[in-house]
Design a protein around this motif. Structure first.
Motif, PDB file in Angstrom:
ATOM      1  N   LYS A  63     -16.572  45.883  17.799  1.00  0.00           N
ATOM      2  CA  LYS A  63     -16.435  46.091  16.139  1.00  0.00           C
ATOM      3  C   LYS A  63     -16.314  47.506  15.950  1.00  0.00           C
ATOM      4  CE  LYS A  63     -18.334  41.762  14.694  1.00  0.00           C
ATOM      5  NZ  LYS A  63     -19.508  41.102  13.847  1.00  0.00           N
ATOM      6  N   GLU A  69      -9.667  44.581   9.143  1.00  0.00           N
ATOM      7  CA  GLU A  69     -10.172  44.232   7.830  1.00  0.00           C
ATOM      8  C   GLU A  69     -10.696  45.463   6.694  1.00  0.00           C
ATOM      9  OE1 GLU A  69     -14.239  41.880   6.101  1.00  0.00           O
ATOM     10  OE2 GLU A  69     -13.821  41.852   8.118  1.00  0.00           O
ATOM     11  N   LEU A 117      -7.502  43.161  17.259  1.00  0.00           N
ATOM     12  CA  LEU A 117      -7.209  41.842  17.031  1.00  0.00           C
ATOM     13  C   LEU A 117      -7.019  41.687  15.582  1.00  0.00           C
ATOM     14  CD1 LEU A 117     -10.005  39.920  19.393  1.00  0.00           C
ATOM     15  CD2 LEU A 117      -7.385  40.649  20.024  1.00  0.00           C
ATOM     16  N   SER A 118      -7.871  42.357  14.946  1.00  0.00           N
ATOM     17  CA  SER A 118      -7.598  42.026  13.128  1.00  0.00           C
ATOM     18  C   SER A 118      -8.247  43.604  12.492  1.00  0.00           C
ATOM     19  CB  SER A 118      -8.358  40.811  12.830  1.00  0.00           C
ATOM     20  OG  SER A 118      -9.722  40.987  12.853  1.00  0.00           O
ATOM     21  N   ILE A 158     -12.928  34.732  16.810  1.00  0.00           N
ATOM     22  CA  ILE A 158     -12.027  34.738  15.807  1.00  0.00           C
ATOM     23  C   ILE A 158     -10.822  33.819  16.059  1.00  0.00           C
ATOM     24  CG2 ILE A 158     -12.804  36.907  14.837  1.00  0.00           C
ATOM     25  CD1 ILE A 158     -10.102  38.007  15.514  1.00  0.00           C
ATOM     26  N   ASN A 184     -11.612  44.525  14.494  1.00  0.00           N
ATOM     27  CA  ASN A 184     -12.046  43.502  15.776  1.00  0.00           C
ATOM     28  C   ASN A 184     -11.592  43.681  16.823  1.00  0.00           C
ATOM     29  OD1 ASN A 184     -14.340  42.059  14.416  1.00  0.00           O
ATOM     30  ND2 ASN A 184     -12.590  41.434  12.656  1.00  0.00           N
ATOM     31  N   CYS A 185     -11.955  44.204  17.883  1.00  0.00           N
ATOM     32  CA  CYS A 185     -11.167  44.502  19.049  1.00  0.00           C
ATOM     33  C   CYS A 185     -11.663  43.763  20.475  1.00  0.00           C
ATOM     34  CB  CYS A 185     -11.280  46.077  19.416  1.00  0.00           C
ATOM     35  SG  CYS A 185     -10.821  47.070  18.014  1.00  0.00           S
ATOM     36  N   THR A 243      -2.470  48.493  11.361  1.00  0.00           N
ATOM     37  CA  THR A 243      -2.324  47.104  11.748  1.00  0.00           C
ATOM     38  C   THR A 243      -2.794  47.102  12.928  1.00  0.00           C
ATOM     39  OG1 THR A 243      -0.171  47.535  12.605  1.00  0.00           O
ATOM     40  CG2 THR A 243      -0.244  47.144  10.229  1.00  0.00           C
ATOM     41  N   LYS A 244      -2.655  45.873  13.407  1.00  0.00           N
ATOM     42  CA  LYS A 244      -3.253  45.482  14.729  1.00  0.00           C
ATOM     43  C   LYS A 244      -2.143  45.854  15.865  1.00  0.00           C
ATOM     44  CE  LYS A 244      -2.262  40.435  14.816  1.00  0.00           C
ATOM     45  NZ  LYS A 244      -2.400  39.091  14.754  1.00  0.00           N
ATOM     46  N   ASP A 296      -6.891  33.019  15.083  1.00  0.00           N
ATOM     47  CA  ASP A 296      -5.587  33.544  14.112  1.00  0.00           C
ATOM     48  C   ASP A 296      -4.908  32.874  13.542  1.00  0.00           C
ATOM     49  OD1 ASP A 296      -4.270  31.863  16.177  1.00  0.00           O
ATOM     50  OD2 ASP A 296      -3.430  33.605  17.318  1.00  0.00           O
ATOM     51  N   SER A 297      -3.613  32.867  12.911  1.00  0.00           N
ATOM     52  CA  SER A 297      -3.161  32.205  11.923  1.00  0.00           C
ATOM     53  C   SER A 297      -2.537  30.799  12.519  1.00  0.00           C
ATOM     54  CB  SER A 297      -1.956  32.977  11.249  1.00  0.00           C
ATOM     55  OG  SER A 297      -0.816  33.283  12.379  1.00  0.00           O
TER      56      SER A 297
END
Length: 128
Positions: A74, A102, A99-100, A61, A114-115, A84-85, A63-64
């Motif tokens: 997952k 959703e 990590l994120s 994935i 997502n880990c 939150t993460k 990131d920003s």
């Protein structure tokens, strides 16, 4: 102007699939952050039932800022407001870094986390 039909595939999670009990943990750090001897404290935020899926070859994935991160697991849970993460997961003697997060189909019912596995909980280095 032409209209087009967009078919959206709904992702479903069955409550019966969530058969693993995981622990959510919050990390707080105290002390002088310029020093290597700062103190990390982990507090248990509670246990939740989860469905855990390993990724066979890992999933990448972005990131920003455009860096790649490998997802190893997952984890699906019931929706938790404000999760939150920054939260860590403990399961089966291992730590997982989120990590994120959703919100599946934006319905406030289920979440996909997502880990990446960080290692055994008995080793302090895996919390870094």
């Amino acid at each position: 102007m032409k209209c087009e039909t967009v078919i959206i595939k709904k992702r479903k999670v069955c409550a019966g699939d969530m058969n693993q009990l995981i622990t959510l943990k919050t990390r707080s750090m105290t002390g002088d952050f310029d020093d290597v001897d700062f103190l990390e404290l982990f507090t248990n935020d509670g246990n939740v039932w989860a469905a855990i899926q390993t990724t066979s070859s890992g999933e990448v994935i972005f990131d920003s800022v455009g860096t790649e991160t490998l997802v190893t697991h997952k984890i699906y849970i019931n929706y938790i407001e404000g999760l939150t993460k920054e939260v860590w997961i403990e399961f089966g003697g291992n730590n997982y870094d989120i990590l994120s997060v959703e919100n599946l189909d934006e319905r406030n019912e289920f979440m996909k986390l997502n880990c990446v596995i960080r290692g055994n909980t008995s080793y302090q280095a895996t919390f870094a």
